[in-house]
Design a protein around this motif. Sequence first.
Motif, short mmCIF file in Angstrom:
data_model
loop_
_atom_site.label_atom_id
_atom_site.label_comp_id
_atom_site.label_asym_id
_atom_site.label_seq_id
_atom_site.Cartn_x
_atom_site.Cartn_y
_atom_site.Cartn_z
N ALA A 159 -0.96 1.53 -8.21
CA ALA A 159 -2.07 1.36 -7.26
C ALA A 159 -2.38 2.69 -6.56
CB ALA A 159 -1.71 0.28 -6.23
N GLU A 176 -5.75 4.67 -6.76
CA GLU A 176 -6.45 5.11 -5.54
C GLU A 176 -6.72 6.62 -5.57
OE1 GLU A 176 -8.36 4.49 -1.94
OE2 GLU A 176 -7.56 3.05 -3.41
N GLU A 193 -6.65 -5.91 -13.94
CA GLU A 193 -5.57 -6.44 -13.11
C GLU A 193 -5.48 -7.96 -13.20
OE1 GLU A 193 -5.51 -3.04 -9.62
OE2 GLU A 193 -6.29 -5.04 -9.23
N VAL A 211 -0.40 -4.48 -14.72
CA VAL A 211 -0.88 -3.37 -13.89
C VAL A 211 -1.00 -2.09 -14.72
CG1 VAL A 211 -0.32 -1.99 -11.85
CG2 VAL A 211 0.16 -4.43 -11.86
#
Length: 373
Positions: free
Chosen positions: A121, A125, A244, A249
Amino acid sequence: AARATAEAAAGERKAAAEAAAGERKAAAEKAKKEAAARATAEAAAGERKAAAEAAAGERQTATAEVAAGERKASAEVAAEKARKEAAVRVAAETAAAKQAETARQAAAKVKAAQEAALKEAKAAEAAKESAAARFAANEVDAARKAEAAEQARRAASEAEAMRQVYLARQAKAASVAARQAEESRQARVAREAAAARMAAESEAAREAAANEAAAKAVASAAVREATEAREAEAEAEVEAHRAERNATVAAAKAAAVEAAEEASRRAASRAASRDSLGSTMASGDSLGRAEQKKELAAAATERAPGFSASDSPYQSTPGLGGPAGSSACLAYKVDMTAETFGACVCGQPKAKHSEAARNGGGPPARGAHSCRV
């Protein structure tokens, strides 16, 4: 008598003493007997006590042995029960330890998965922030290029205005000095100079329009690039969320990275094509030819006494360059500082110019220009 009395008294006392001694002796014998009886009784009591104690000891011994046996049996049963319970506890503890180890392993796996998801994640990001930064940099670059193109257009317009003023002054000085020459030569040279100047300025106007169109195309390409970059970023986010939901993931990260790389490749391709277009449109060959034509026109103006600034193709001339009754010039050129959108530098709207004037202008009609000169 006294002696007899004394003797009698002494005999009495002696008898009394003897009686008392006999009594004491009898009492002593009685006491001895009583003591012997007591000793016998005590001996019997001792024997009975010893017998009772022996019986009690035997009973206690027997009871103790029975109790000890019972306790031993109970202890053995309790020990067996304790061993069984201990075995059960050991088995339960072993099972609990196995379950705890399994739970710890599962927790470790979950924690590792959570850490991996968190890292992915964070990476997503970071990729998103990098794409946003590239998008912002592209927008800033596009804005700078658009501003540079606008400044270039303004500088070109100011230079053109200053050149027009200079040429007008030169033409006016030449016209004042040329009034002393021949009228036919003045007219011929003035016509040639006007024709050359109109051609040069028409060419310059077309090239300025082309440069302006190129700048607009570059700005439009930059806007399209920014829009496509935003769309690519949105598509990347949508693909990331979809990945997702439908996959792991890691798959989402791969999709996001792939989408970001695709967006980067598209942005690089668009930037390369835009730079190529800008470099092609910004080439100075056409501007060099226009400057040569303008220099020729200026030289012709200097050689043409009697040619004034009013001979410019951008001066309003009733009946020339537009429909009947209009006062438009011979070569339409947008005035960037005009309050009315699309107005020409002559002050007239585009609709009042002829098709030839809107297409860059050309030599005026023979009779009209001759009469005007």
